[in-house]
Design a protein around this motif. Structure first.
Motif, PDB file in Angstrom:
ATOM      1  N   ALA A  76       0.810  -1.220   0.000  1.00 49.64           N
ATOM      2  CA  ALA A  76       0.000   0.000   0.000  1.00 49.64           C
ATOM      3  C   ALA A  76       0.838   1.263   0.000  1.00 49.64           C
ATOM      4  CB  ALA A  76      -0.935   0.002   1.203  1.00 49.64           C
ATOM      5  N   LEU A  77       2.093   1.173   0.427  1.00 47.43           N
ATOM      6  CA  LEU A  77       2.956   2.344   0.517  1.00 47.43           C
ATOM      7  C   LEU A  77       3.921   2.384  -0.660  1.00 47.43           C
ATOM      8  CD1 LEU A  77       3.844   2.276   4.326  1.00 47.43           C
ATOM      9  CD2 LEU A  77       2.162   3.739   3.181  1.00 47.43           C
ATOM     10  N   VAL A  78       3.894   3.494  -1.384  1.00 45.64           N
ATOM     11  CA  VAL A  78       4.787   3.683  -2.530  1.00 45.64           C
ATOM     12  C   VAL A  78       5.705   4.858  -2.210  1.00 45.64           C
ATOM     13  CG1 VAL A  78       4.945   4.084  -5.007  1.00 45.64           C
ATOM     14  CG2 VAL A  78       2.960   2.858  -4.064  1.00 45.64           C
ATOM     15  N   ALA A  79       6.998   4.573  -2.005  1.00 46.98           N
ATOM     16  CA  ALA A  79       7.945   5.618  -1.619  1.00 46.98           C
ATOM     17  C   ALA A  79       8.100   6.647  -2.732  1.00 46.98           C
ATOM     18  CB  ALA A  79       9.292   4.996  -1.278  1.00 46.98           C
ATOM     19  N   ARG A  80       8.195   7.895  -2.346  1.00 48.91           N
ATOM     20  CA  ARG A  80       8.437   8.991  -3.288  1.00 48.91           C
ATOM     21  C   ARG A  80       9.696   9.736  -2.854  1.00 48.91           C
ATOM     22  NH1 ARG A  80       5.500   6.600  -6.875  1.00 48.91           N
ATOM     23  NH2 ARG A  80       3.331   7.312  -7.155  1.00 48.91           N
ATOM     24  N   GLU A  81      10.238  10.553  -3.739  1.00 48.28           N
ATOM     25  CA  GLU A  81      11.448  11.301  -3.422  1.00 48.28           C
ATOM     26  C   GLU A  81      11.171  12.539  -2.585  1.00 48.28           C
ATOM     27  OE1 GLU A  81      13.528  12.205  -6.988  1.00 48.28           O
ATOM     28  OE2 GLU A  81      13.958  10.095  -7.480  1.00 48.28           O
ATOM     29  N   LYS A  82       9.909  12.877  -2.441  1.00 45.92           N
ATOM     30  CA  LYS A  82       9.539  14.079  -1.699  1.00 45.92           C
ATOM     31  C   LYS A  82       9.935  13.950  -0.229  1.00 45.92           C
ATOM     32  CE  LYS A  82       7.318  18.016  -0.993  1.00 45.92           C
ATOM     33  NZ  LYS A  82       7.731  19.285  -1.614  1.00 45.92           N
ATOM     34  N   VAL A  83      10.728  14.906   0.270  1.00 51.87           N
ATOM     35  CA  VAL A  83      11.118  14.962   1.675  1.00 51.87           C
ATOM     36  C   VAL A  83      10.924  16.391   2.164  1.00 51.87           C
ATOM     37  CG1 VAL A  83      12.974  14.693   3.359  1.00 51.87           C
ATOM     38  CG2 VAL A  83      12.776  13.076   1.459  1.00 51.87           C
ATOM     39  N   ASP A 101      -6.960  -0.237  -8.117  1.00 50.00           N
ATOM     40  CA  ASP A 101      -6.738   0.647  -9.268  1.00 50.00           C
ATOM     41  C   ASP A 101      -6.600   2.109  -8.852  1.00 50.00           C
ATOM     42  OD1 ASP A 101      -9.308   1.080  -8.433  1.00 50.00           O
ATOM     43  OD2 ASP A 101     -10.251   0.842 -10.413  1.00 50.00           O
ATOM     44  N   ARG A 102      -6.353   2.345  -7.579  1.00 45.31           N
ATOM     45  CA  ARG A 102      -6.328   3.736  -7.104  1.00 45.31           C
ATOM     46  C   ARG A 102      -5.026   4.041  -6.383  1.00 45.31           C
ATOM     47  NH1 ARG A 102     -10.602   5.354  -2.640  1.00 45.31           N
ATOM     48  NH2 ARG A 102      -9.573   7.158  -1.729  1.00 45.31           N
ATOM     49  N   THR A 103      -4.475   5.228  -6.688  1.00 47.50           N
ATOM     50  CA  THR A 103      -3.272   5.719  -6.030  1.00 47.50           C
ATOM     51  C   THR A 103      -3.484   7.188  -5.672  1.00 47.50           C
ATOM     52  OG1 THR A 103      -1.853   4.216  -7.298  1.00 47.50           O
ATOM     53  CG2 THR A 103      -0.779   6.111  -6.240  1.00 47.50           C
ATOM     54  N   THR A 104      -3.150   7.545  -4.447  1.00 47.43           N
ATOM     55  CA  THR A 104      -3.251   8.934  -4.007  1.00 47.43           C
ATOM     56  C   THR A 104      -1.878   9.407  -3.542  1.00 47.43           C
ATOM     57  OG1 THR A 104      -5.559   8.679  -3.345  1.00 47.43           O
ATOM     58  CG2 THR A 104      -4.347  10.532  -2.397  1.00 47.43           C
TER      59      THR A 104
END
Length: 286
Positions: A76-83, A101-104
């Protein structure tokens, strides 16, 4: 209100003060075990289920629940570069939340460089309330924000005389209003509809939501916008104000035993919108 919100003891606008010989820091954060099972639903899927939740009380915010990573669906957790950087708790890594089919985007976060005094939050994830479909304690949906154990409401009957006017026009006069005391707010005086000239109340569109009282309807009075409100289907815990009407003291003139009522700075309620996917019937049944 609660511990750190509005005028609570840990908020920046606290109405009281700690009796200590030395001044306390301007910002005090408080973490505690919630001691309740919490589940998080996203896209009709429970993506987190934990009995090991830490509740963080931070000045100017509603309490936020932090769940251990091992109690969260890893997919469920998708790491992003945002810090980003939190002034007290250091670097904050952000995640998108995904299910089906949903990502927020920016729907969850984790503190990754915590100071030693904040180790209770190590390895824990928080979810943005309005980005999720729902939060549950056991099988019951929690509405508005994480349940705050320090929020209190007391409702008392009184025989004091309350009169409400707009200019020279009497809107309401009651010898038996009901007064609601809510942590940190000014007392709110509720009037039975039999004691009100209801022809002066003009319903307006748009409701707000209180996690402790339910859905709130509003009324214009003359040119005074949203000068009165009512919980027409108040929760059972506060049913003494059910369908009664209260008036905003800075928009109309209220007199209690002849003395003018005023709301002190910081004591106005900051209303909620309605949670995602929450319908009126679910609120009424809560």
């Amino acid at each position: 209100m609660g511990l750190s919100w509005q005028q609570g003891p840990l908020s920046t606008g606290a109405i009281g003060h700690f009796l200590t010989p030395e001044p306390l820091p301007e910002r005090l954060l408080f973490a505690e075990r919630l001691r309740r099972r919490m589940r998080v639903k996203f896209n009709d899927t429970f993506i987190a289920d934990s009995e090991n939740v830490v509740l963080l009380h931070e000045p100017g915010r509603y309490p936020v629940a932090y769940l251990p990573r091992e109690d969260i669906d890893a997919q469920a957790l998708v790491a992003r570069e945002k810090v980003t950087h939190h002034k007290d708790l250091g670097d904050t890594a952000w995640y998108a939340v995904h299910a089906g089919d949903r990502t927020t985007e920016r729907a969850a976060w984790e503190f990754t460089a915590l100071p030693g005094y904040a180790a209770d939050l190590q390895g824990r994830i928080a979810f943005a309330w309005r980005a999720m479909d729902a939060f549950y304690e056991e099988d019951e949906r929690i509405l508005g924000h994480a349940a705050d154990p320090y929020h209190r409401i007391d409702i008392r009957n009184t025989s004091r005389a309350l009169e409400v006017r707009l200019g020279d026009t009497v809107i309401a006069h009651s010898e038996h209003p009901v007064v609601l005391y809510e942590s940190g707010f000014a007392p709110r005086w509720y009037v039975p509809r039999a004691d009100i000239d209801e022809s002066r109340l003009h319903p307006v569109e748009g409701q707000t939501f209180c996690p402790y009282k339910g859905l709130c309807d509003y009324y214009d009075i003359g040119e005074a916008h949203r000068a009165a409100w009512s919980y027409r289907n108040a929760y059972r815990a506060v049913d003494k104000i059910n369908d009664l009407v209260s008036f905003e003291a800075d928009k109309v003139q209220g007199y209690l035993d002849g003395a003018r009522l005023h709301v002190k700075p910081g004591q106005n309620v900051i209303p909620h919108g309605v949670d995602r996917g929450l319908d009126v019937e679910e609120v009424k049944a809560h």
